[in-house]
Design a protein around this motif. Structure first.
Motif, PDB file in Angstrom:
ATOM      1  N   THR A  18       0.848  -1.184   0.000  1.00 37.96           N
ATOM      2  CA  THR A  18       0.000   0.000   0.000  1.00 37.96           C
ATOM      3  C   THR A  18       0.886   1.237   0.000  1.00 37.96           C
ATOM      4  O   THR A  18       1.807   1.348   0.814  1.00 37.96           O
ATOM      5  CB  THR A  18      -0.910   0.041   1.244  1.00 37.96           C
ATOM      6  N   VAL A  20       1.026   4.866   0.982  1.00 40.64           N
ATOM      7  CA  VAL A  20       0.268   5.689   1.919  1.00 40.64           C
ATOM      8  C   VAL A  20       0.816   7.112   1.945  1.00 40.64           C
ATOM      9  O   VAL A  20       2.015   7.324   2.167  1.00 40.64           O
ATOM     10  CB  VAL A  20       0.311   5.092   3.346  1.00 40.64           C
ATOM     11  N   THR A  31      -5.566  10.451   7.105  1.00 37.10           N
ATOM     12  CA  THR A  31      -6.898   9.873   6.980  1.00 37.10           C
ATOM     13  C   THR A  31      -6.999   8.634   7.871  1.00 37.10           C
ATOM     14  O   THR A  31      -5.985   8.032   8.244  1.00 37.10           O
ATOM     15  CB  THR A  31      -7.194   9.456   5.532  1.00 37.10           C
ATOM     16  N   ARG A  33      -8.058   5.828   6.934  1.00 38.90           N
ATOM     17  CA  ARG A  33      -7.584   4.714   6.113  1.00 38.90           C
ATOM     18  C   ARG A  33      -6.064   4.608   6.177  1.00 38.90           C
ATOM     19  O   ARG A  33      -5.506   3.509   6.222  1.00 38.90           O
ATOM     20  CB  ARG A  33      -8.051   4.928   4.674  1.00 38.90           C
ATOM     21  N   ALA A  34      -5.381   5.737   6.202  1.00 36.80           N
ATOM     22  CA  ALA A  34      -3.929   5.732   6.308  1.00 36.80           C
ATOM     23  C   ALA A  34      -3.497   5.163   7.648  1.00 36.80           C
ATOM     24  O   ALA A  34      -2.559   4.358   7.727  1.00 36.80           O
ATOM     25  CB  ALA A  34      -3.381   7.142   6.126  1.00 36.80           C
ATOM     26  N   ALA A  37      -3.836   1.408   7.726  1.00 39.95           N
ATOM     27  CA  ALA A  37      -2.786   0.746   6.929  1.00 39.95           C
ATOM     28  C   ALA A  37      -1.467   0.718   7.690  1.00 39.95           C
ATOM     29  O   ALA A  37      -0.770  -0.311   7.715  1.00 39.95           O
ATOM     30  CB  ALA A  37      -2.622   1.468   5.589  1.00 39.95           C
ATOM     31  N   GLU A 124      -2.462  -0.803  -3.612  1.00 37.44           N
ATOM     32  CA  GLU A 124      -3.484   0.101  -3.092  1.00 37.44           C
ATOM     33  C   GLU A 124      -2.826   1.443  -2.808  1.00 37.44           C
ATOM     34  O   GLU A 124      -1.678   1.502  -2.354  1.00 37.44           O
ATOM     35  CB  GLU A 124      -4.098  -0.450  -1.802  1.00 37.44           C
ATOM     36  N   VAL A 126      -3.376   5.163  -0.827  1.00 33.05           N
ATOM     37  CA  VAL A 126      -4.136   5.959   0.136  1.00 33.05           C
ATOM     38  C   VAL A 126      -3.651   7.403   0.038  1.00 33.05           C
ATOM     39  O   VAL A 126      -2.486   7.689   0.302  1.00 33.05           O
ATOM     40  CB  VAL A 126      -3.950   5.437   1.576  1.00 33.05           C
ATOM     41  N   ASN A 127      -4.537   8.280  -0.358  1.00 35.10           N
ATOM     42  CA  ASN A 127      -4.160   9.675  -0.535  1.00 35.10           C
ATOM     43  C   ASN A 127      -3.781  10.350   0.772  1.00 35.10           C
ATOM     44  O   ASN A 127      -4.257   9.979   1.844  1.00 35.10           O
ATOM     45  CB  ASN A 127      -5.305  10.465  -1.175  1.00 35.10           C
TER      46      ASN A 127
END
Length: 268
Positions: A18, A20, A31, A33-34, A37, A124, A126-127
């Motif tokens: 990922t 990130v 985020t 999501r970050a 991860a 993947e 992640v912004n």
């Protein structure tokens, strides 16, 4: 019938990767999501500009590998970073490539994703909040504004060897005609040349902000005009990493305080 194991499998294990975005440095700008991860990672490949507070979110068992890349400094070769990522995934690791800002905005995330996908590895992304947004926001500068800017251009001032780089004269003409804000990354070393070229299409009095270490505890900034850009950088002792914001939106800075030139202080 026998099948060939996927490139992401080794000894029955399947790793993941990922990319990130760690944002500009403040952990509170990550985020959710970050964070998830990072907390799940077994291997982290970490850029120089990622803060220690963010790296600390990783599990204690995780292996942290520093692969810093900084302009003008000794850097880890990009090909070696990509090799490390591939090897770790093939060994079944949960790999997080932790990058300052956003992976896909001047972070070479596109190159890394292409390399991994070519090896059959799903990636993947992640912004993260890029410095070109976080820096101006910290000063109350909107990058777009109905009265001042109809759009924004994110431009790099540093290119790979042999690449002539942006056509600053054309960018100046376009920004003037279309009323666009310019956000320049990695432009400090070439600020004098960028200034000269932009002055061919933009007014000398065009407001400019220089923001160093955007959103971090060591953030510094200066507000000036385009004709004073290089001199201001030198006089204020500003350096990398910094973003340079050029355009009328800089008039809206809420943190200008005493270092605003008189010509800008009353601009409307």
């Amino acid at each position: 019938m026998t099948t060939t194991p996927r490139p992401t499998e080794c000894n029955g294990l399947q790793g993941t990767c990922t990319l990130v975005g760690a944002g500009p440095g403040d952990p509170e700008l990550l985020t959710l999501r970050a964070v998830r991860a990072i907390e799940a990672a077994t291997v982290l490949l970490v850029d120089d500009l990622v803060s220690e507070a963010i790296v600390a979110l990783a599990p204690r068992r995780a292996r942290v590998v520093r692969v810093g890349k900084r302009g003008g400094c000794q850097s880890t070769p990009q090909a070696f970073i990509e090799k490390l990522m591939l090897m770790a995934v093939q060994e079944g690791e949960t790999v997080v490539r932790l990058k300052g800002g956003d992976p896909f905005i001047f972070g070479r995330g596109g190159e890394e994703a292409e390399h991994l996908r070519a090896a059959g590895i799903a990636v993947e992304v992640v912004n993260g909040i890029t410095a070109g947004l976080a820096g101006p926001t910290a000063l109350g500068i909107p990058l777009t504004h109905r009265d001042h800017a109809h759009g924004v251009l994110l431009v790099t001032g540093h290119t790979k060897p042999g690449d002539p780089g942006p056509d600053w004269r054309q960018l100046a003409a376009t920004a003037h005609a279309a009323r666009l804000t310019l956000v320049i990354y990695m432009g400090m070393a070439g600020a004098a040349q960028i200034q000269r070229e932009l002055l061919t299409g933009l007014h000398a009095s065009t407001p400019v902000a220089i923001i160093q270490h955007a959103s971090g505890s060591g953030q510094r900034h200066a507000i000036t005009t385009l004709d004073q850009l290089a001199d201001t950088i030198q006089c204020e002792g500003l350096g990398s990493p910094s973003v340079i914001v050029v355009g009328d939106v800089v008039q809206g800075a809420s943190a200008m305080a005493d270092n605003v030139p008189a010509a800008l202080r009353h601009a409307g």
